[in-house]
Design a protein around this motif. Structure first.
Motif, PDB file in Angstrom:
ATOM      1  N   THR A 186       0.846  -1.192   0.000  1.00 48.72           N
ATOM      2  CA  THR A 186       0.000   0.000   0.000  1.00 48.72           C
ATOM      3  C   THR A 186       0.882   1.242   0.000  1.00 48.72           C
ATOM      4  OG1 THR A 186      -0.123   0.259   2.405  1.00 48.72           O
ATOM      5  CG2 THR A 186      -1.697  -1.271   1.384  1.00 48.72           C
ATOM      6  N   GLY A 187       0.311   2.359  -0.423  1.00 50.50           N
ATOM      7  CA  GLY A 187       1.046   3.609  -0.363  1.00 50.50           C
ATOM      8  C   GLY A 187       1.436   3.962   1.057  1.00 50.50           C
ATOM      9  N   VAL A 188       0.526   3.710   2.002  1.00 50.18           N
ATOM     10  CA  VAL A 188       0.797   4.018   3.410  1.00 50.18           C
ATOM     11  C   VAL A 188       2.024   3.249   3.888  1.00 50.18           C
ATOM     12  CG1 VAL A 188      -0.104   3.827   5.759  1.00 50.18           C
ATOM     13  CG2 VAL A 188      -1.613   4.591   3.911  1.00 50.18           C
ATOM     14  N   ASP A 189       2.110   1.960   3.551  1.00 50.59           N
ATOM     15  CA  ASP A 189       3.250   1.142   3.988  1.00 50.59           C
ATOM     16  C   ASP A 189       4.544   1.585   3.311  1.00 50.59           C
ATOM     17  OD1 ASP A 189       1.774  -0.437   5.724  1.00 50.59           O
ATOM     18  OD2 ASP A 189       1.255  -1.890   4.185  1.00 50.59           O
ATOM     19  N   ALA A 190       4.456   1.957   2.032  1.00 56.82           N
ATOM     20  CA  ALA A 190       5.655   2.396   1.318  1.00 56.82           C
ATOM     21  C   ALA A 190       6.195   3.689   1.915  1.00 56.82           C
ATOM     22  CB  ALA A 190       5.351   2.578  -0.160  1.00 56.82           C
ATOM     23  N   TYR A 191       5.313   4.645   2.213  1.00 59.01           N
ATOM     24  CA  TYR A 191       5.763   5.917   2.780  1.00 59.01           C
ATOM     25  C   TYR A 191       6.386   5.703   4.156  1.00 59.01           C
ATOM     26  CZ  TYR A 191       2.579   7.749  -0.799  1.00 59.01           C
ATOM     27  OH  TYR A 191       1.914   8.013  -1.972  1.00 59.01           O
ATOM     28  N   ARG A 192       5.795   4.807   4.935  1.00 60.28           N
ATOM     29  CA  ARG A 192       6.342   4.522   6.265  1.00 60.28           C
ATOM     30  C   ARG A 192       7.743   3.945   6.161  1.00 60.28           C
ATOM     31  NH1 ARG A 192       3.539  -0.057   9.906  1.00 60.28           N
ATOM     32  NH2 ARG A 192       4.171  -1.198   8.031  1.00 60.28           N
ATOM     33  N   ALA A 193       7.962   3.062   5.198  1.00 67.60           N
ATOM     34  CA  ALA A 193       9.288   2.471   5.023  1.00 67.60           C
ATOM     35  C   ALA A 193      10.303   3.508   4.568  1.00 67.60           C
ATOM     36  CB  ALA A 193       9.209   1.317   4.015  1.00 67.60           C
ATOM     37  N   ILE A 194       9.892   4.404   3.688  1.00 68.98           N
ATOM     38  CA  ILE A 194      10.808   5.432   3.191  1.00 68.98           C
ATOM     39  C   ILE A 194      11.162   6.421   4.296  1.00 68.98           C
ATOM     40  CG2 ILE A 194      11.078   7.348   1.574  1.00 68.98           C
ATOM     41  CD1 ILE A 194       9.104   5.812  -0.285  1.00 68.98           C
ATOM     42  N   LEU A 195      10.159   6.885   5.026  1.00 68.61           N
ATOM     43  CA  LEU A 195      10.367   7.967   5.995  1.00 68.61           C
ATOM     44  C   LEU A 195      10.896   7.480   7.334  1.00 68.61           C
ATOM     45  CD1 LEU A 195       7.145  10.079   5.284  1.00 68.61           C
ATOM     46  CD2 LEU A 195       9.498  10.644   4.657  1.00 68.61           C
ATOM     47  N   HIS A 196      10.493   6.280   7.748  1.00 74.29           N
ATOM     48  CA  HIS A 196      10.822   5.822   9.101  1.00 74.29           C
ATOM     49  C   HIS A 196      11.609   4.521   9.129  1.00 74.29           C
ATOM     50  CE1 HIS A 196       8.101   8.971  10.354  1.00 74.29           C
ATOM     51  NE2 HIS A 196       7.104   8.423   9.677  1.00 74.29           N
ATOM     52  N   GLY A 197      11.867   3.930   7.954  1.00 80.24           N
ATOM     53  CA  GLY A 197      12.641   2.694   7.929  1.00 80.24           C
ATOM     54  C   GLY A 197      11.919   1.520   8.534  1.00 80.24           C
ATOM     55  N   THR A 198      10.599   1.525   8.518  1.00 86.83           N
ATOM     56  CA  THR A 198       9.799   0.467   9.125  1.00 86.83           C
ATOM     57  C   THR A 198       9.114  -0.360   8.040  1.00 86.83           C
ATOM     58  OG1 THR A 198       9.324   1.940  10.989  1.00 86.83           O
ATOM     59  CG2 THR A 198       7.949  -0.017  10.766  1.00 86.83           C
ATOM     60  N   PRO A 199       9.357  -1.651   7.983  1.00 87.36           N
ATOM     61  CA  PRO A 199      10.277  -2.447   8.825  1.00 87.36           C
ATOM     62  C   PRO A 199      11.733  -2.362   8.376  1.00 87.36           C
ATOM     63  CG  PRO A 199       9.183  -3.863   7.240  1.00 87.36           C
ATOM     64  CD  PRO A 199       8.585  -2.499   7.052  1.00 87.36           C
ATOM     65  N   TYR A 200      11.966  -1.746   7.224  1.00 87.04           N
ATOM     66  CA  TYR A 200      13.327  -1.496   6.743  1.00 87.04           C
ATOM     67  C   TYR A 200      13.239  -0.325   5.775  1.00 87.04           C
ATOM     68  CZ  TYR A 200      11.384  -4.387   2.991  1.00 87.04           C
ATOM     69  OH  TYR A 200      10.574  -4.902   2.017  1.00 87.04           O
ATOM     70  N   PRO A 201      14.342   0.340   5.510  1.00 86.87           N
ATOM     71  CA  PRO A 201      14.273   1.502   4.616  1.00 86.87           C
ATOM     72  C   PRO A 201      14.075   1.101   3.157  1.00 86.87           C
ATOM     73  CG  PRO A 201      16.202   1.604   6.057  1.00 86.87           C
ATOM     74  CD  PRO A 201      15.670   0.214   6.145  1.00 86.87           C
ATOM     75  N   VAL A 202      13.191   1.814   2.481  1.00 89.35           N
ATOM     76  CA  VAL A 202      13.105   1.773   1.024  1.00 89.35           C
ATOM     77  C   VAL A 202      13.855   2.988   0.509  1.00 89.35           C
ATOM     78  CG1 VAL A 202      11.545   2.087  -0.948  1.00 89.35           C
ATOM     79  CG2 VAL A 202      10.994   0.424   0.830  1.00 89.35           C
TER      80      VAL A 202
END
Length: 794
Positions: free
Chosen positions: A443-459
């Motif tokens: 989802t977009g929400v999960d992708a943004y979280r990974a990019i901005l906060h590294g959760t669960p790993y950085p994109v």
């Protein structure tokens, strides 16, 4: 003047309407319907506007590279060559994959249901999976996930297709094909003209709703309660197919009251299997073991208990049990029509009348789409809808919903191309193990979280093919921040969208009329499903624009995957896809209008012999899952319990005082999502973003028709023109989405993706609560207020 009339199909939306492209001296001048094509009876205004799309002055025509920092109003775009653009992109992809793993590169692809990326989507998906990324953002959770995959938790398959020619009653729920699927709208009209009943559930009286025998004006997001009420009436009155439910569902299997789990053979006997379930045979007065692995009882059950309760002796003492169907019936009894009228706004007497109609006018066929997909309770709503439909006994029966009978084809991008180890890293999988992440879809929400906060790993990088994330996903400001943080962002598109404008490198994509496109199976009827067509390019690409397929193949070659892409030979890839059908690329080129492959239309495939039994359903029980144990295992309700939308007057009375209106949205026939607003032929029919509201709601706010207004939610605001619609409930408003592009030939403005001058519906939507199974966001059920703008915006 040399004139050619080239048969093909429009790729701009799911309908894939058969058409004729008229070319004069090498220039596309018109696109017309092709009545001889299975989907060519009509052609909407979008297809007819194709010449304006091809020759749009703001098309991207050359690869470009950013020369100024992100955030600078002027990106300093400079034209570069394809080799430089693709070498740079492949190098960045390789570098990130080497240092952080291929999962650190996400992909964003626009929907193949509503854009011409459908031509290249299998090839793009092949690139993603061979590269090894489990993170493709393409909006599946807000488009077709529930229709296709949540339906499978009941029937073991997607929704299928209505048998329009044989149905006695057609149910459209949250779906207006007149605006979204023209070929299906034609089939609906023909079905109605033959005398079939039509039931439409929609907050707006639009399209087929105006001709429906029953139009149920449901409050957005309360559809699950309505489905339970309809089912409750049908069960109470005996208006359901008892034989189908008894013989082909898991409704007879006993569920323990103390654990909510199936009673097992191991509960009854030390030598019994915990994987086998139990039903109660009333004729013999004893339990009978059912083996879900083979879909059979150990012995014939003459009279299974379906309704009621019993106390069953187990190894650990007596256990109170109820059949799964009784538990479902009990849930439905909690939603009598009078109560559901208060929840949904649908009159109780209309609920009863509709339940009777569904029973008396069988067989029933049904279809739903985004109207049910875009709520925080979407998964259980579709489960409720599926079980309601199961009561009719029409699944895979003549006149019901049948399995598509399209020609066999090889999958160019099977999930097995992505290793299990990489699939396990998919964003969102830990939170929603049965959701889209199982297939490598984020989802977009999960992708943004990974990019901005590294959760669960950085994109750290992204490659996009047309997905205008700032307009097609909520949180435009979060999307902008996330995309600006990436180590690299590359975008392929026809236009410099607000999302593409954030990229480091932009790649120009050819339009559907400038490239070939292969289609196996068109729908929505049996004749359409049998059809295969290779659409030829009608005109040469403008500038240096290239197809999505060419871009995917060239990137694959530079990444060392050329052998997996048939050496860049598109014909070889098409031959691979077509091989099981017996049709060749050469045959399709000789028959540009396409060929129809004989395919038998089969019904009730679940009853076909297989081995020493029958095929059954592709579910854990081999039966229709009234009670979905797979959902129970991941902490979700095994029955379709109704939960209010996360933002509604009922769930959030604290917000409703300030935001008393229920906000929803719907598609506009002139546009596909955030596309095409720069085309004069389309924009003149819909010059400004609109919001529909009831005249009484407008009067209470001092708003007149055509006034500019501000729509406000706790998240943001957007501008729109008011349109009065007396068919809406007084507390419901419907705003348009996708607005950003200017139309210079008509002097009509563009709009910012965020901020006070924005007309971006998606910025209004809260993402704090999403559907727990799929992660879908509440695009169609939110709270808002509307106020009149004192001055017309510049």
């Amino acid at each position: 003047m040399a004139t050619e009339r080239i048969p093909g199909f429009c790729a701009l939306c799911r309908s894939r309407c058969g058409c004729i492209s008229v070319v004069e001296d090498g220039r596309l001048v018109a696109v017309e319907p092709n009545p001889s094509h299975p989907t060519g009876a009509s052609l909407c205004v979008k297809g007819r506007a194709a010449p304006e799309l091809v020759y749009a002055p703001d098309r991207l025509l050359y690869p470009m590279r950013r020369t100024r920092p992100k955030g600078d109003p002027d990106a300093g775009w400079v034209q570069i060559g394809w080799d430089e653009a693709l070498d740079w992109t492949a190098a960045r992809m390789h570098e990130v994959a080497e240092r952080h793993g291929p999962e650190a590169v996400a992909f964003a692809v626009t929907t193949p249901s509503g854009t011409a990326v459908s031509d290249g989507f299998p090839w793009i998906n092949r690139l993603i999976r061979i590269f090894g990324s489990p993170n493709l953002v393409w909006g599946e959770e807000v488009c077709a996930w529930h229709r296709d995959f949540v339906t499978a938790y009941t029937f073991g398959a997607d929704i299928g297709t209505p048998d329009f020619e044989r149905t006695g009653c057609l149910l459209l729920w949250g779906h207006n094909p007149a605006n979204t699927y023209l070929a299906q709208a034609t089939a609906v009209a023909e079905t109605k003209a033959r005398g079939s009943a039509l039931v439409v559930v929609d907050p707006r009286r639009a399209g087929p709703a105006s001709r429906a025998d029953q139009w149920l004006r449901v409050r957005p997001g309360t559809d699950g309660a309505l489905a339970l009420a309809l089912a409750g009436v049908m069960i109470a009155e005996g208006w359901y197919d008892r034989e189908f439910i008894r013989e082909w569902s898991n409704g007879a299997l006993l569920v323990r009251d103390d654990t909510g789990r199936f009673l097992t053979a191991a509960d009854l006997d030390a030598g019994g299997s915990a994987a086998q379930h139990v039903a109660w045979d009333q004729a013999r007065g004893r339990p009978v073991v059912y083996d879900p692995a083979v879909g059979r009882f150990a012995e014939r059950v003459e009279d299974p208990l379906m309704l009621g309760a019993l106390r069953c002796a187990t190894r650990s003492g007596p256990a109170d049990c109820r059949p799964a169907f009784e538990r479902y019936a009990a849930l439905c009894r909690e939603y009598p029509p009078a109560r559901v009228e208060q929840i949904t706004g649908v009159p109780a007497e209309q609920i009863v009348a509709t339940a009777r109609l569904l029973w008396e006018r069988r067989p029933v066929a049904y279809f739903h789409w985004t109207g049910l997909e875009q709520h925080t309770n979407a998964s259980q709503t579709v489960r409720a809808m599926s079980l309601l439909y199961a009561l009719t006994g029409s699944w895979d029966a003549p006149g019901g919903n049948v399995r598509p009978t399209r020609p066999a084809a090889n999958d160019l991008a099977p999930l097995t191309m992505l290793s299990e180890a990489q699939r396990a890293k998919a964003l969102g999988l830990a939170e929603r193990p049965l959701g889209p992440a199982r297939f490598g879809w984020a989802t977009g929400v999960d992708a943004y979280r990974a990019i901005l906060h590294g959760t669960p790993y950085p994109v750290r990088g992204m490659v996009g093919f047309g997905a205008n994330l700032l307009l097609s996903q909520p949180d435009a400001s979060v999307a902008r921040e996330a995309l600006s943080r990436l180590d690299f962002l590359v975008y392929a598109d026809l236009f410099l969208t607000p999302t593409a404008a954030l990229a480091d490198v932009v790649l120009p994509v050819s339009s559907a009329w400038e490239r070939e496109g292969l289609r196996v199976g068109f729908g929505p009827t049996h004749a359409g499903e049998r059809h295969i067509q290779l659409r030829r390019a009608a005109v040469a690409p403008r500038g240096e624009a290239r197809s999505d397929i060419w871009i995917a193949c060239e990137l694959a070659r530079r990444l060392g995957f050329g052998d997996h892409f048939f050496g860049g030979d598109e014909d070889a890839g098409h031959e691979f896809m077509l091989e099981p059908s017996g049709v060749t690329v050469r045959a399709l080129r000789e028959r540009p209008e396409g060929v129809s492959v004989p395919v038998d239309l089969r019904y009730r495939r679940y009853a076909e012999p297989r081995g020493d039994g029958v095929a059954g359903f592709a579910t854990p029980s081999h039966r229709v899952e009234i009670y979905a144990g797979a959902l129970l295992e991941v902490g979700q309700a095994p029955l379709p319990e109704y939960v209010e939308p996360a933002s509604s007057p009922v769930s959030r009375p604290d917000l409703a005082a300030r935001y008393p209106l229920v906000l929803t949205t719907a598609k506009v026939v002139q546009f596909c999502h955030s596309q095409h607003r720069s085309l004069p032929r389309l924009r003149r029919h819909s010059p400004d973003p609109q919001v529909e509201l009831h005249p009484s709601a407008a009067e209470a706010r001092g708003i007149a028709a055509d006034d500019w207004v501000v729509i406000e939610t706790p998240r943001a605001t957007m501008r729109a023109r008011a349109r009065l619609n007396g068919s809406l409930a007084p507390e419901v408003v419907c705003a348009q989405f996708g607005w950003w592009q200017a139309c210079e030939p008509l002097g009509l403005p563009g709009y910012a993706a965020e901020g006070p001058s924005a007309a971006n519906y998606n910025t209004l939507i809260d993402t704090e609560v999403t559907d727990p199974l799929s992660g879908t966001v509440p695009l169609r059920s939110a709270l808002c207020e509307i106020r009149r703008l004192a001055a017309i915006p510049a």
